[in-house]
Design a protein around this motif. Structure first.
Motif, PDB file in Angstrom:
ATOM      1  N   PRO A 115      22.726 -28.746  -8.300  1.00 41.41           N
ATOM      2  CA  PRO A 115      21.825 -27.601  -8.096  1.00 41.41           C
ATOM      3  C   PRO A 115      20.461 -28.012  -7.529  1.00 41.41           C
ATOM      4  CG  PRO A 115      22.834 -27.526 -10.271  1.00 41.41           C
ATOM      5  CD  PRO A 115      23.102 -28.892  -9.719  1.00 41.41           C
ATOM      6  N   PHE A 116      19.956 -27.173  -6.655  1.00 39.76           N
ATOM      7  CA  PHE A 116      18.599 -27.283  -6.127  1.00 39.76           C
ATOM      8  C   PHE A 116      17.683 -26.599  -7.140  1.00 39.76           C
ATOM      9  CE2 PHE A 116      15.221 -25.545  -3.281  1.00 39.76           C
ATOM     10  CZ  PHE A 116      14.786 -26.736  -2.723  1.00 39.76           C
ATOM     11  N   VAL A 117      16.591 -27.248  -7.520  1.00 37.75           N
ATOM     12  CA  VAL A 117      15.705 -26.698  -8.549  1.00 37.75           C
ATOM     13  C   VAL A 117      14.445 -26.146  -7.892  1.00 37.75           C
ATOM     14  CG1 VAL A 117      14.453 -27.143 -10.691  1.00 37.75           C
ATOM     15  CG2 VAL A 117      16.615 -28.319 -10.243  1.00 37.75           C
ATOM     16  N   LEU A 118      14.249 -24.855  -8.057  1.00 40.09           N
ATOM     17  CA  LEU A 118      13.187 -24.121  -7.390  1.00 40.09           C
ATOM     18  C   LEU A 118      12.263 -23.522  -8.444  1.00 40.09           C
ATOM     19  CD1 LEU A 118      12.262 -22.965  -4.600  1.00 40.09           C
ATOM     20  CD2 LEU A 118      13.889 -21.102  -4.985  1.00 40.09           C
ATOM     21  N   ALA A 119      10.965 -23.705  -8.299  1.00 45.29           N
ATOM     22  CA  ALA A 119      10.004 -23.197  -9.279  1.00 45.29           C
ATOM     23  C   ALA A 119       9.057 -22.201  -8.640  1.00 45.29           C
ATOM     24  CB  ALA A 119       9.212 -24.347  -9.898  1.00 45.29           C
ATOM     25  N   THR A 120       8.638 -21.222  -9.431  1.00 45.57           N
ATOM     26  CA  THR A 120       7.651 -20.244  -8.974  1.00 45.57           C
ATOM     27  C   THR A 120       6.796 -19.842 -10.171  1.00 45.57           C
ATOM     28  OG1 THR A 120       7.370 -18.214  -7.663  1.00 45.57           O
ATOM     29  CG2 THR A 120       9.089 -18.186  -9.360  1.00 45.57           C
ATOM     30  N   GLY A 121       5.815 -18.977  -9.945  1.00 46.86           N
ATOM     31  CA  GLY A 121       4.948 -18.546 -11.032  1.00 46.86           C
ATOM     32  C   GLY A 121       3.609 -19.263 -11.002  1.00 46.86           C
ATOM     33  N   GLY A 122       2.645 -18.697 -11.698  1.00 44.29           N
ATOM     34  CA  GLY A 122       1.270 -19.166 -11.626  1.00 44.29           C
ATOM     35  C   GLY A 122       1.041 -20.602 -12.055  1.00 44.29           C
ATOM     36  N   LEU A 123       1.854 -21.104 -12.992  1.00 44.51           N
ATOM     37  CA  LEU A 123       1.631 -22.461 -13.504  1.00 44.51           C
ATOM     38  C   LEU A 123       2.716 -23.434 -13.051  1.00 44.51           C
ATOM     39  CD1 LEU A 123       0.491 -21.465 -17.101  1.00 44.51           C
ATOM     40  CD2 LEU A 123      -0.946 -22.367 -15.280  1.00 44.51           C
ATOM     41  N   ALA A 124       3.459 -23.059 -12.016  1.00 47.08           N
ATOM     42  CA  ALA A 124       4.557 -23.916 -11.545  1.00 47.08           C
ATOM     43  C   ALA A 124       4.051 -25.274 -11.067  1.00 47.08           C
ATOM     44  CB  ALA A 124       5.326 -23.217 -10.431  1.00 47.08           C
ATOM     45  N   ASN A 125       2.969 -25.283 -10.316  1.00 50.83           N
ATOM     46  CA  ASN A 125       2.467 -26.551  -9.765  1.00 50.83           C
ATOM     47  C   ASN A 125       2.009 -27.505 -10.852  1.00 50.83           C
ATOM     48  OD1 ASN A 125       2.638 -26.446  -6.801  1.00 50.83           O
ATOM     49  ND2 ASN A 125       1.323 -24.650  -6.996  1.00 50.83           N
ATOM     50  N   LEU A 126       1.471 -26.959 -11.941  1.00 44.96           N
ATOM     51  CA  LEU A 126       0.984 -27.793 -13.041  1.00 44.96           C
ATOM     52  C   LEU A 126       2.112 -28.648 -13.607  1.00 44.96           C
ATOM     53  CD1 LEU A 126      -1.392 -28.415 -15.008  1.00 44.96           C
ATOM     54  CD2 LEU A 126      -0.506 -26.580 -16.456  1.00 44.96           C
ATOM     55  N   ILE A 127       3.293 -28.068 -13.794  1.00 49.42           N
ATOM     56  CA  ILE A 127       4.430 -28.795 -14.349  1.00 49.42           C
ATOM     57  C   ILE A 127       5.157 -29.580 -13.265  1.00 49.42           C
ATOM     58  CG2 ILE A 127       6.604 -28.580 -15.598  1.00 49.42           C
ATOM     59  CD1 ILE A 127       4.078 -28.012 -17.255  1.00 49.42           C
ATOM     60  N   ALA A 128       5.261 -29.016 -12.068  1.00 54.52           N
ATOM     61  CA  ALA A 128       5.990 -29.686 -10.981  1.00 54.52           C
ATOM     62  C   ALA A 128       5.379 -31.044 -10.648  1.00 54.52           C
ATOM     63  CB  ALA A 128       6.010 -28.800  -9.739  1.00 54.52           C
ATOM     64  N   ARG A 129       4.065 -31.174 -10.823  1.00 53.98           N
ATOM     65  CA  ARG A 129       3.407 -32.459 -10.539  1.00 53.98           C
ATOM     66  C   ARG A 129       3.827 -33.557 -11.517  1.00 53.98           C
ATOM     67  NH1 ARG A 129      -1.243 -29.111  -9.197  1.00 53.98           N
ATOM     68  NH2 ARG A 129      -1.971 -29.248 -11.361  1.00 53.98           N
TER      69      ARG A 129
END
Length: 259
Positions: free
Chosen positions: A219-233
């Motif tokens: 699976p390709f993991v796709l994130a969205t939402g206001g705090l997505a970048n905080l966790i994605a980093r």
């Protein structure tokens, strides 16, 4: 131009598209006590400040997870734009099959994100939406919404510490450099950010395993939402952050139901 509206528990996101071209978006507070006139004043002001003409809007679509706000908001749309909006819900064409025990239980935001993920990527996908609650959704390569799970959002988790522990303060959601911290604020920040990242990683790994057992590709993991970048980093398990995923999904559903 079309107006896309995503009504969440904390914020309402409004986006304007001119055909397929993204123009701009705004975020206002969700407040069930506001009247249609109060929402109308806000929306008119946003259009005016950005030199947009309300009369240029040809269609409107709304997804909402806050039922008690919809009467006022739909009434505002009819008064300001002189048209009925499309509301994401039962009977709406989405192009995906919902494999839930009761499809009506799936939140409109989750459906919209799933539509965007499938139409944009056409592959097995896990969508993580970091909102008031954090939702994890599994979409098959054939466009089936397989299900998912829901956990408390990062801010809910942070606020719970402040509200339920007498001596703990409210803290900003910032990542400290270490996990071995030497004061209360950074100790809380480390626990919240690193702990939440660990939760996300565990859930994603387990979902990937279950999807593969169902015959899905990696699976390709796709994130969205206001705090997505905080966790994605903080993790390499999130492949892409798309802050406009929900608006893209609303746009796709609008054109599927335009007639």
């Amino acid at each position: 131009m079309i107006l896309l509206v995503d009504v969440g528990n904390t914020n309402i996101v409004l986006g304007v598209y001119d055909n397929d071209k993204y123009m701009m978006s705004w975020r206002i507070s969700t407040d069930s006590k506001k009247t249609s006139d109060e929402y109308g004043i806000q929306v008119r002001a946003l259009f005016s400040q950005n030199n947009l003409d309300i009369n240029d809007i040809e269609g409107i679509i709304i997804s909402s997870v806050v039922p008690n706000i919809m009467y006022s908001f739909e009434h505002m749309v009819r008064k300001c734009f002189n048209m009925d909006p499309i509301v994401v819900g039962p009977g709406i064409k989405t192009g995906i099959n919902i494999k839930y025990d009761n499809p009506k239980e799936v939140g409109a935001d989750r459906i919209v994100n799933a539509v965007a993920a499938y139409e944009m990527y056409k592959r097995s996908t896990i969508v993580i939406d970091f909102g008031t609650a954090t939702t994890f959704c599994a979409i098959s390569k054939n466009g089936n919404y397989l299900g998912g799970n829901i956990v408390p959002g990062i801010r809910i988790s942070s606020d719970a510490l402040f509200e339920r522990a007498a001596k703990l303060p409210r803290v900003e959601l910032e990542k400290p450099d270490t996990l071995i911290c030497k004061n209360t604020v950074t100790s809380m920040q480390a626990g919240i950010i690193y702990g939440y990242t660990g939760q996300v990683e565990y859930i994603v790994k387990k979902m990937k395993q279950e999807m593969k057992e169902l015959g899905e590709d990696e699976p390709f993991v796709l994130a969205t939402g206001g705090l997505a970048n905080l966790i994605a980093r903080e993790t390499d398990l999130i492949d892409k952050v798309n802050s406009k995923l929900t608006l893209e999904g609303l746009k796709i559903i609008y054109y599927k139901n335009k007639e």
